[in-house]
Each structure stands twice: as C-alpha cells, then as structure tokens.
Design an enzyme around this catalytic site. Structure first.
Site, PDB file in Angstrom:
ATOM      1  N   CYS A  47       0.830  -1.202   0.000  1.00  0.00           N
ATOM      2  CA  CYS A  47       0.000   0.000   0.000  1.00  0.00           C
ATOM      3  C   CYS A  47       0.857   1.242   0.000  1.00  0.00           C
ATOM      4  O   CYS A  47       0.351   2.346   0.089  1.00  0.00           O
ATOM      5  CB  CYS A  47      -0.920  -0.003   1.212  1.00  0.00           C
ATOM      6  SG  CYS A  47      -0.086   0.355   2.770  1.00  0.00           S
ATOM      7  N   CYS A  50       4.781   1.818   3.935  1.00  0.00           N
ATOM      8  CA  CYS A  50       6.137   1.722   4.496  1.00  0.00           C
ATOM      9  C   CYS A  50       7.027   2.834   3.955  1.00  0.00           C
ATOM     10  O   CYS A  50       7.812   3.430   4.688  1.00  0.00           O
ATOM     11  CB  CYS A  50       6.743   0.350   4.204  1.00  0.00           C
ATOM     12  SG  CYS A  50       5.762  -1.024   4.809  1.00  0.00           S
ATOM     13  N   CYS A 158       3.856  -6.920   5.050  1.00  0.00           N
ATOM     14  CA  CYS A 158       3.602  -7.646   3.794  1.00  0.00           C
ATOM     15  C   CYS A 158       4.872  -8.332   3.305  1.00  0.00           C
ATOM     16  O   CYS A 158       4.829  -9.455   2.811  1.00  0.00           O
ATOM     17  CB  CYS A 158       3.068  -6.701   2.724  1.00  0.00           C
ATOM     18  SG  CYS A 158       1.510  -5.931   3.168  1.00  0.00           S
ATOM     19  N   CYS A 207       3.082  -2.574  10.620  1.00  0.00           N
ATOM     20  CA  CYS A 207       2.165  -2.156   9.556  1.00  0.00           C
ATOM     21  C   CYS A 207       1.700  -0.745   9.839  1.00  0.00           C
ATOM     22  O   CYS A 207       0.649  -0.538  10.393  1.00  0.00           O
ATOM     23  CB  CYS A 207       0.967  -3.109   9.482  1.00  0.00           C
ATOM     24  SG  CYS A 207      -0.106  -2.810   8.074  1.00  0.00           S
ATOM     25  N   HIS A 253       2.843  -3.188  26.395  1.00  0.00           N
ATOM     26  CA  HIS A 253       2.098  -3.003  27.637  1.00  0.00           C
ATOM     27  C   HIS A 253       2.974  -2.468  28.776  1.00  0.00           C
ATOM     28  O   HIS A 253       2.496  -1.692  29.617  1.00  0.00           O
ATOM     29  CB  HIS A 253       1.510  -4.375  28.005  1.00  0.00           C
ATOM     30  CG  HIS A 253       0.674  -4.403  29.230  1.00  0.00           C
ATOM     31  ND1 HIS A 253      -0.562  -3.797  29.303  1.00  0.00           N
ATOM     32  CD2 HIS A 253       0.875  -5.001  30.431  1.00  0.00           C
ATOM     33  CE1 HIS A 253      -1.082  -4.017  30.498  1.00  0.00           C
ATOM     34  NE2 HIS A 253      -0.234  -4.753  31.202  1.00  0.00           N
ATOM     35  N   CYS A 256       2.980   1.291  28.528  1.00  0.00           N
ATOM     36  CA  CYS A 256       1.779   1.943  28.009  1.00  0.00           C
ATOM     37  C   CYS A 256       1.384   3.117  28.895  1.00  0.00           C
ATOM     38  O   CYS A 256       1.393   2.999  30.116  1.00  0.00           O
ATOM     39  CB  CYS A 256       0.630   0.929  27.948  1.00  0.00           C
ATOM     40  SG  CYS A 256      -0.897   1.667  27.344  1.00  0.00           S
ATOM     41  N   CYS A 276      -7.631   1.618  30.812  1.00  0.00           N
ATOM     42  CA  CYS A 276      -6.963   0.503  30.135  1.00  0.00           C
ATOM     43  C   CYS A 276      -7.882  -0.132  29.091  1.00  0.00           C
ATOM     44  O   CYS A 276      -9.089  -0.281  29.304  1.00  0.00           O
ATOM     45  CB  CYS A 276      -6.551  -0.540  31.170  1.00  0.00           C
ATOM     46  SG  CYS A 276      -5.861  -2.021  30.405  1.00  0.00           S
ATOM     47  N   CYS A 282      -7.111  -5.143  23.619  1.00  0.00           N
ATOM     48  CA  CYS A 282      -5.728  -4.694  23.424  1.00  0.00           C
ATOM     49  C   CYS A 282      -4.741  -5.862  23.448  1.00  0.00           C
ATOM     50  O   CYS A 282      -4.783  -6.708  24.337  1.00  0.00           O
ATOM     51  CB  CYS A 282      -5.359  -3.685  24.499  1.00  0.00           C
ATOM     52  SG  CYS A 282      -3.770  -2.914  24.183  1.00  0.00           S
ATOM     53  N   CYS A 291       7.227   0.495  20.747  1.00  0.00           N
ATOM     54  CA  CYS A 291       6.308   1.607  20.450  1.00  0.00           C
ATOM     55  C   CYS A 291       6.093   2.534  21.652  1.00  0.00           C
ATOM     56  O   CYS A 291       6.069   3.748  21.516  1.00  0.00           O
ATOM     57  CB  CYS A 291       4.929   1.084  20.026  1.00  0.00           C
ATOM     58  SG  CYS A 291       4.925   0.126  18.528  1.00  0.00           S
ATOM     59  N   CYS A 303      -0.803   3.735  19.572  1.00  0.00           N
ATOM     60  CA  CYS A 303      -2.224   3.416  19.382  1.00  0.00           C
ATOM     61  C   CYS A 303      -3.048   3.448  20.668  1.00  0.00           C
ATOM     62  O   CYS A 303      -4.067   4.122  20.718  1.00  0.00           O
ATOM     63  CB  CYS A 303      -2.366   2.094  18.639  1.00  0.00           C
ATOM     64  SG  CYS A 303      -1.596   2.143  17.001  1.00  0.00           S
ATOM     65  N   CYS A 310      -4.032  -1.973  20.931  1.00  0.00           N
ATOM     66  CA  CYS A 310      -2.918  -2.436  20.099  1.00  0.00           C
ATOM     67  C   CYS A 310      -3.417  -3.646  19.316  1.00  0.00           C
ATOM     68  O   CYS A 310      -4.074  -4.528  19.870  1.00  0.00           O
ATOM     69  CB  CYS A 310      -1.747  -2.832  21.001  1.00  0.00           C
ATOM     70  SG  CYS A 310      -0.436  -3.740  20.140  1.00  0.00           S
ATOM     71  N   CYS A 313       0.504  -5.307  15.222  1.00  0.00           N
ATOM     72  CA  CYS A 313       0.798  -5.289  13.793  1.00  0.00           C
ATOM     73  C   CYS A 313       2.248  -5.669  13.495  1.00  0.00           C
ATOM     74  O   CYS A 313       2.648  -5.714  12.336  1.00  0.00           O
ATOM     75  CB  CYS A 313       0.436  -3.946  13.176  1.00  0.00           C
ATOM     76  SG  CYS A 313       1.517  -2.599  13.654  1.00  0.00           S
TER      77      CYS A 313
END
Lengths: 397, 595
Positions: A47, A50, A158, A207, A253, A256, A276, A282, A291, A303, A310, A313
């Site tokens: 798509c 990336c 992908c 992703c 987590h 988070c 939460c 999640c 992340c 996210c 989450c 991904c």
C-alpha cells in the site's frame, strides 16, 4: 574513505545522534570503510505505507540522512524520476529516464542492499502472474534483485510475513502471496525458500514499521555497527527482527501510558475513555515492540494512547493472529491463556518495565560506557525485581 | 503508427501500465489503462467482526488510509444504526483527521509525484530556446523539482528544494494527524459511533501550532501570498470572473517584474503555484501574460466527447452546524464539500448513489454478469495463468481494474470534480475561460490547479474546525455493542484525496460480515473500457494528446512521452486502492434492507 570520529558523528547526526547512540551504544568506531552504500528498493503487493513511513523519519530528515550516510537510493518507484518506457516493445532512452534500464544496470552492478516492500505473488499456480511489471512477473523481478544483493531488508508486514495479503480468505491459496523469508508464521514458505536463494535477511516488521526501525537499522549496517552476516544471529530474534526494536523480554504493555489503569484494574468497555483497553481487545501485553518507549510521528503517541487497542501489527501472524481486534483476548480463547495467567504475565511485564526505567536513568547518568552500564543495569533490574516479588508474595499471604 | 508503452508508470501508488498508439504527427490515437496486480484485499473481512473494518480497510492504501478508515466508519455507523447519533465533536474530529490527510496527500502529489516531471530534460531543451529568460525558468524548475538520485547527462543534480520541502511538510502533517490518531500511516481513531479519542486542550494547542507552520510553507513556498488573501479572493470571490482576475492580476505583476529581472525565484514572489499557473498554460502564460513559452498543459488531458464523461463527487466533511448525526446518503448541500454529478457539458445535477455500478467486461475476473451494483458485486480472479495476457487488445480483457460508471457514464473523480460540484469560483471561472477560447474546458492544467485550490479550501476549513467548532469537553462516541449489527447493512460515502470513495457492508444474524465492498476513486479514473466499450477517463483523456513536451514543440520524441506522464499522473493514480478486489462477499446476494 576512512571515517574519523567527526565524520562518524556527522553521519550519526543525520539519524538523530542521541537516538542512534541510545540504540547502538557506541564505542566510537576507530576506522572503517565508509564507501557509498547503494540501496535498491522494490515494491510488490503493498500500500506504500512503508515508504510513507520512511519519509516521516530521521532527524533532520530522510533525504539528509541518506546524504550524510553516503547512501545512494538507486531504485525506488515512488521517489525517483524514471519510469519504464517502451517503443514498439523495445526499451528506449537511458537509465536517466527509463526505470527498466536503470533496474537492469543496478542489478548487474551487484553488492547493494535490497529493501523489499510488499508481498510477492506466487499465484496463480506458482506462476506469479498476479503481478506483472514491465512484462516480467514480480516473482522474477524479486529473484533477480535478491540474487545479486548483499543483504535483504524486508520492511513492513507484507514483505516480512505476507501481512494483509496473506490473511485467511477463500482466495488466499489462489493468490498465494509470500513474504520474503516467512509467510505468516511459516518459515518454510518464504519466497526465498521457494526460489532456493540463500541470503542474509533482516525483517523490519510493522504495519507500517516505525521510520526509526528502518533508518536506524540501515544506518547501523552502513556504519558497521551490525556486521553482515556475522552479527545477525546475535542481533535478530527468531523472526529475524532486530531485538533492539522488538525486544524478546519487553512488550508494549510495559510502558503503556494507560498502564496505571491496568494496575488498578480500571478498564474501558466502550471507546472514547481514558482507561486501560484490555477489555476492548488490546494486544499490547503480547506484543514485542518498543512503540511505547519510542512512540510515533514526532515521538508523541502510540495506538493505545489514542484510545485504540494495540492490534499487534508487528507479530508474524498479523492480522489473523490479532483478530477480532475489539474483543478481549480471554473471550477469543487464545491457547493457554485466561485472565489469571495474563495477569501474571502482566506483573512479569511490570518488572521489565522497571528495568527499562532504570536503563533510562543510567543512560542519562553514565553516558556511553557500554558493557559497564549493562552490568549495572542487570543489577538494578534484579533489585527491583526482587522487591516486586517480595511485595507480591506478601500480598498473596 | 508507433506503439508507446509506459510500464511502469512510476511515482504513483502501485503498479500501472499505459499502452498507446501514436501516429506520425505524435498524436495519441488509442490508449489502454492497465492495472498490473491483484491484491485480493477484502475477501478476508468476510465472516469477521465488522468493527475490524475501519482498521483493516485502511491498509488498502498507505497514502490515504484515513479516507478508507473513515468511509468504513461511516458504513459501520449505519450498520449499527447510530448514524443519527454520532456526536458533533466526533464528526469535527473526523473532519480534521481527513482534512490533514487530504492536504498531506495533495502536497505529496503536487510536488513529489507529479511535480518531478517539470524537471524532465525536455523542458531544458524547450526553455533553452528562449534566451536568458528561458534559461532562468529551467534553472528554477530543476532547482525546485529535481527528485532524489537524479542525474542529467551523467551529472548528479541536488534534490529540489520544493520536492524536499514537500516531504518535510508531509511529515509535519503526519505528526499533526497522529496527535489524535496515534500514528500515520494507519492511524487509529475512526470507530463506529464516533472516534476513539477526544483531544485535550493541549492537543488543540499543538494542532494549531502545526497548522501555522504548514501555513508558513503555503505562504512562502506555494503561493507567495497569504492563504487568507488567496481564499478570500478566489473561493469567496463574488463571481468566477473576479476569482480569475485576481489570479491573473497577480501573475501579471510577477511577470512584468521578472521579464525584466529574469528572477523567477520564490524570493521574487514566484511561489510554486504561480510558477505553474503562468508557465503551465499556453492561454494564460503565452496569450494573456505575454510569456515567451509555456508547457501548454491546458491543451492536453481533456475529453473530446462530452457525452461519455462525467465528474462525480460523493461529498465530504460533515457540517458542524448541523449538530449530532448525519445523512449517510449525502444529499446535496449536506457536506462542506458537497456531493454532485457534473455532466460532460459541466452542468451540475443532484447525486444519487443508486446510479453507481461496475463492469468487469475488460477485467481479469470471472463472473456470469458483466455489470453489477456494489451491493451485488462479486470478485473471482481469473485462475488460469494463460488467460492473464495484457497484449490482446482493447476488445479483450486487459486490467485488474474494474470499470465503474454512474448511470452508464464513466466519471472523473478527485479535486477537480469536487471543485466543480462545490462551484468554486476560480475553477469554474478557469474552465469557462478555457472553453470560451477554444481550449478543452477541463484539462491537465486545470486538474492540477484544482488540487492546489482544494488544499487551500480545506486548510481554511480546518482552522475553523480546530479553533471554533471543536469542544474538548464534548462527546466523542456513542456506545455500541456487536449485537446492534445483526442482519444489517451500511453504506459509507466519503471522499479520499483522489476522489469519491464508497464502502458497503452487510452482516448476518451473528453480526458477522457477509458482504464488504469498496468502490474507490482510482478504479473510476483508471478504468478500462466498460461493457458498452466506452473507454475509462484516463483512456479518453489521453486520446488526441500530443505525446511530447509542450505539444510536440520540439518535434516528436517517442522515447520521452512527457504528454503521457503529465496527464496520467494528474489523476494521482493509486493502484493499491483501484485493485483491492472488491468483494469480501462470496456469494451472498440478498439485499437486507433498502437504503
């Protein structure tokens, strides 16, 4: 050319010096070859997210990063000026304008890093004809590019595992999309195995992947912080992901921003709240990525912070292993889990989180002392872990 | 007759090929638009929890994921029966989310994907014939638009300053998006019944700060005047004539000064839009302003038969003044950029979603019917490798793209269609100016100016949404649960940067998905011939074009078909969207209820 400290720091600066040094703590390189690195970036079933993410990266920015690292982006369908031009079926003009000629020239020169974005169609019936570019199947294009590469970096879900292309459906087998070294969790079904090609591979999952994950990995290879292929077994996990970004002992987590609510047992059951997201499905307690420490786009969010669970991904089985996104994992009946074991996993996670905090404190205090710091870090994690364990036991009694 | 093929047409999303037949005069007599890949995207939503659609369908496209997630959220609102109740502030957040994505996507397109062709060596040769002035113009084009790793005659060219600046601004816009949407591409945020996150006052402050930084770029790089001044005198001009005059007067001032100084830099007031507006058009540049040469983009990319083309917009951006909820059929005037069907003679009609259908007569799919409405769509890719052959001509099947139409007419979608449906004075005025002077009323030049104009239109709305409409103490979602989606249907009509986007969803008694369909803008724009044999919009727009730079001003060069590049890229093609395999459906064909 030989690289002195100044040149090294200038190059590292292009990646965001502190970011790079934090990631690959540097005992500054004494001298190493710093020749031009050539990158060939190809696109399959994808798509372009990336590439979009790549363009969001780097401090100051990706163009300058390439410039300082002496990287030449030899081929990239989204960003370069060329296109494929044929007159009466023959390639025309030169590689300055014709991407097909350019591709042939750069492949012939060998010795480049091949970046693969997107899955590779094997269907129908092993022909790869579901994607034909410039009269060739993408499967063949991938083969040619892979054979002459010194290293393959698969970016995005992908390319690493097939991603959404390989998700379960009635036409999945017909299309038969493959990742580079894996298809979903199957290590036998990567396109490299299908073609019988053996090359070193680094997977940058996600992703899309975080731009730092891509740029810092490329930077580390270019600057010799990761030696290919010798260092790869040590720096990559079983899915060929750099452990530094996808730490085996750390889940999202742990850090988070909504973690406090989890620890107090306060959960949102509809979207739009601040608590939460466990009961909204999640997957952060199972997802190995940084992340929550690194954060996204300007380093300010992730996210769950924006109220969405989450969806893991970066996990090899994404999206099938994460669906349904909005149902509590307990309901889904993930093998071997129920809320009790998950709670224990989560407590284990908080110890690691304490370790991560200790890591940061030390990084601030001690600068870059490498080994020494790691040792201290180990002690500190042990200490905090001990404390937590004691507390926990008391609580149970 | 010479066959000129562009394969791949790069600097777009995805994989795309164009075949043309070109005569001895260098005029394209026939064109075929070919999508080169199958992705089979939506089949995997079938039998699944419908709520996943907002997060999964956005992965069709990494350039406009926001649009897919919001189209899906709209479809889910109706599926769950909450479209009347989505809180006003959630709608405002969705507006901001889409607005930022639209600007980011347009900026990337104008500068990086399309603009790069302005640094094609053909323009060095063209402007090189016009002395110091011509050389100054070429230097400026190359200085602004040279892409990464560019070489001319073996000499490395530094990356263009406008190309690089656009990448920087796109990144800034993605940071703004992720303030609320967590990350970009593939943000979260869109959800049935509203959004997942209510911004805080601090978020709003940060959003405004990002906004003003982007507006600095717009003023100093893109326009050369303040965005407010531009909008006041174009979108809010009292007549189309006045809007055109504002732009022409501004261009005349710049031209008069620079024809003396030969300074066409940003510092001299030549923003990227004025530079393109003056040198892109023969009528405006050469005839009206008195420039020595132009790229003549107003002579190219038009439609020769007004009866086989239309311009379609579903409408986008909810009106905050209408309060909670919205009408999913997008009736006229209900959205900030309204729905509308503009026919080939540029007459505006009311939009009716029931007139949308798709043909697969020339696409590599297997079906007993060649035309279907979205609700009844199927997609079974051709399973026989020998049947996948792009060389069998226009009578055969030659693309993975289907051919949608509106009441039987292929339609152009995108900023141009939206500006026509909105009756933007500048774009309407320019179309009239061209039509009255013997040029195609709609052309490649107008298509690009409409995209630039829409950036400004949307930017001025974003400012209002952020500073006036958004109440951080408001509500951001209505509660929903899965049981509300039993035996239901939903339709999401929205606009991606590239044009009108529709998602259709249906569920069974267990609330699981039985049908999912997305009909997307590039499918319309890049369509092959339909069942009646009518070529798709890009195919129509290429026929009659001259193949080389500036209407073959330097003769015919089949090996550098700039005419194809400009026109095909002006639609901002997105193949990942166009070929996602419309159908998660399997064989479910029963309508559940009539919308």
């Amino acid at each position: 050319m030989k690289m002195d400290r100044r040149t090294f720091l200038k190059a590292v600066g292009a990646l965001g010096a502190s970011l790079f040094l934090q990631t690959y703590r540097s005992d500054i390189v004494k001298a190493l070859e710093f020749a031009e690195t050539r990158i060939v970036w190809i696109h399959g079933g994808e798509c372009t997210g990336c590439s979009e993410s790549l363009l969001n990266g780097g401090e100051p920015d990706v163009l300058q990063a390439f410039d300082r690292l002496n990287i030449r982006l030899e081929y990239h369908e989204l960003l370069l000026g060329q296109q494929g031009i044929y007159v009466d079926g023959e390639m025309v003009n030169t590689s300055e304008l014709n991407s097909e000629i350019l591709f042939e020239e750069v492949i012939e020169e060998e010795g480049y890093i091949l970046v693969v974005e997107g899955a590779i169609a094997n269907g129908p019936k092993g022909t790869g004809k579901y994607m034909i570019l410039g009269g060739k199947t993408y499967k063949d294009i991938f083969r040619e590019a892979a054979e002459n590469a010194s290293l393959i970096v698969a970016v995005g879900q992908c390319a690493t595992n097939g991603g959404v292309n390989s998700a379960d459906s009635e036409i999945k087998d017909l299309m038969d999309f493959r990742g580079v070294a894996f298809t979903m969790e199957d290590g036998e079904k990567g396109m490299l195995q299908e073609l019988g090609i053996e090359k070193p591979v680094i997977n940058i999952n996600g992703c899309p992947p975080h731009p730092d994950w891509m740029l810092l990995t490329l930077g580390a290879v270019v600057l010799g912080k990761i030696k290919v292929p010798d260092d790869l077994p040590d720096v990559l996990d079983q899915w060929l992901r750099p452990k530094v970004f996808f730490p085996p002992d750390h889940v999202i987590h742990d850090n988070c921003p909504r973690r406090g609510f989890y620890d107090k047992g306060e959960f949102d059951t509809v979207v739009g709240g601040e608590k939460c997201l466990w009961k909204l499905g999640c997957k952060a307690p199972y997802t190995h990525a940084d992340c929550a420490i690194r954060r996204w786009n300007g380093y300010h969010s992730l996210c769950p912070q924006s109220g969405s669970p989450c969806i893991a991904c970066v996990s090899p089985g994404f999206p099938d292993s994460s669906r349904p996104f909005f149902q509590e994992i307990e309901d889904v009946g993930l093998p071997g889990t129920n809320i009790d074991t998950v709670a224990k996993v989560a407590i284990g996670g908080s110890l690691i989180a304490a370790g991560a905090h200790a890591f940061r404190r030390l990084a601030m205090k001690n600068g870059h002392k490498g080994k020494e710091r790691e040792d201290e870090l180990g002690k500190e994690i042990g200490k905090e872990a001990g404390k937590e364990n004691n507390k926990d036991e008391k609580g149970d009694q | 007759m010479v066959e000129v093929t562009v394969d791949q047409l790069t600097r777009i999303e995805g994989h795309y090929r164009i075949d043309t037949q070109v005569n001895e005069e260098g005029v394209i007599t026939e064109a075929q638009s070919m999508g080169l890949m199958l992705r089979g995207f939506e089949r995997f939503l079938q039998h699944q929890d419908p709520r996943d659609a907002a997060l999964l369908t956005q992965r069709i496209c990494g350039v406009c994921p926001t649009s897919h997630s919001l189209a899906a959220a709209n479809a889910l609102d109706q599926l769950f029966g909450v479209e009347d109740a989505v809180p006003k502030d959630a709608l405002v957040v969705r507006n901001i989310h889409q607005g930022l994505n639209t600007i980011a996507s347009h900026t990337t397109h104008v500068y990086v994907l399309w603009g790069t062709d302005l640094a094609n060596p053909a323009y060095r040769d063209l402007f090189g014939n016009f002395g110091d002035t011509g050389k100054a113009v070429w230097d400026e084009l190359l200085r602004r638009y040279a892409p990464i790793s560019y070489r001319l005659n073996g000499v490395d060219i530094p990356v263009g300053i406008s190309y690089a600046a656009a990448i920087r601004e796109k990144r800034r816009l993605h940071e703004a998006i992720s303030l609320m949407g967590a990350k970009m591409p593939h943000s979260v945020l869109a959800h049935v019944g509203g959004v997942t996150y209510g911004p805080t006052l601090a978020d709003i402050g940060q959003l405004a700060s990002y906004y003003w930084k982007v507006m600095d770029f717009v003023e100093n790089f893109a326009l050369g005047v303040s965005p407010e001044t531009w909008i006041e005198n174009t979108r809010f001009a009292s007549s189309p004539q006045k809007a055109v005059n504002f732009v022409l007067e501004r261009l005349q001032e710049l031209t008069d000064a620079s024809l003396v100084s030969n300074d066409f830099s940003h510092a001299a007031g030549w923003g990227d839009v004025p530079l393109l507006a003056a040198f892109g058009s023969e009528l405006i540049g050469e005839e009206l302003l008195g420039l020595p040469a132009s790229m003549k983009l107003d002579r190219t990319g038009g439609y020769s038969n007004p009866d086989t083309i239309g311009y379609l917009a579903y409408g986008v951006f909810y009106k905050p003044e209408n309060g909670d909820g919205y009408d999913p059929t997008s009736p006229p005037g209900s959205r900030v950029i309204p729905s509308g069907y503009v026919d080939g003679k540029l007459k505006l009609h009311k939009f009716d979603h029931r007139k949308i259908s798709e043909s697969i007569a020339h696409s590599f799919y297997v079906d007993s019917e060649s035309d279907r409405f979205p609700w009844e769509g199927t997609t079974d890719p051709e399973p026989d490798p020998d049947e996948i052959d792009y060389s069998r001509g226009t009578e055969s099947r030659y693309s993975w793209i289907k051919a949608p139409h509106y009441d039987g007419i292929p339609c152009e979608l995108g900023p141009l269609s939206r500006m026509l449906a909105m009756e933007d004075p500048l774009i309407i005025g320019l179309a009239r100016l061209f039509g009255d002077n013997g040029y195609p009323a709609v052309n490649t030049y107008l298509r690009m100016l409409a995209r630039a104009q829409e950036i400004l239109v949307v930017a001025s709305e974003i400012l209002k949404w952020v500073t006036v409409d958004l109440d951080p103490s408001g509500k951001f979602a209505v509660p929903t649960d899965l049981s509300m989606a039993k035996d239901s249907e939903g339709m999401g009509l929205w606009e991606a940067p590239r044009g009108a986007l529709g998602h259709w969803i249906a569920t069974g008694p267990d609330s699981k998905v039985t049908l999912y369909q997305a009909v997307v803008p590039s499918t319309w724009n890049l369509a092959p011939r339909n069942t009646a044999g009518i070529p798709g919009p890009v195919e129509q727009a290429l026929v009659g074009n001259r193949i080389s730079a500036a209407e073959n001003a330097l003769g015919v060069d089949y090996t550098n078909p700039v005419g194809i590049f400009h026109t095909a890229r002006s639609y901002d093609p997105c193949l990942a969207c166009a070929i996602h395999t419309i159908d998660l459906t399997g064989k479910e064909k029963e309508r559940v209820r009539v919308i």
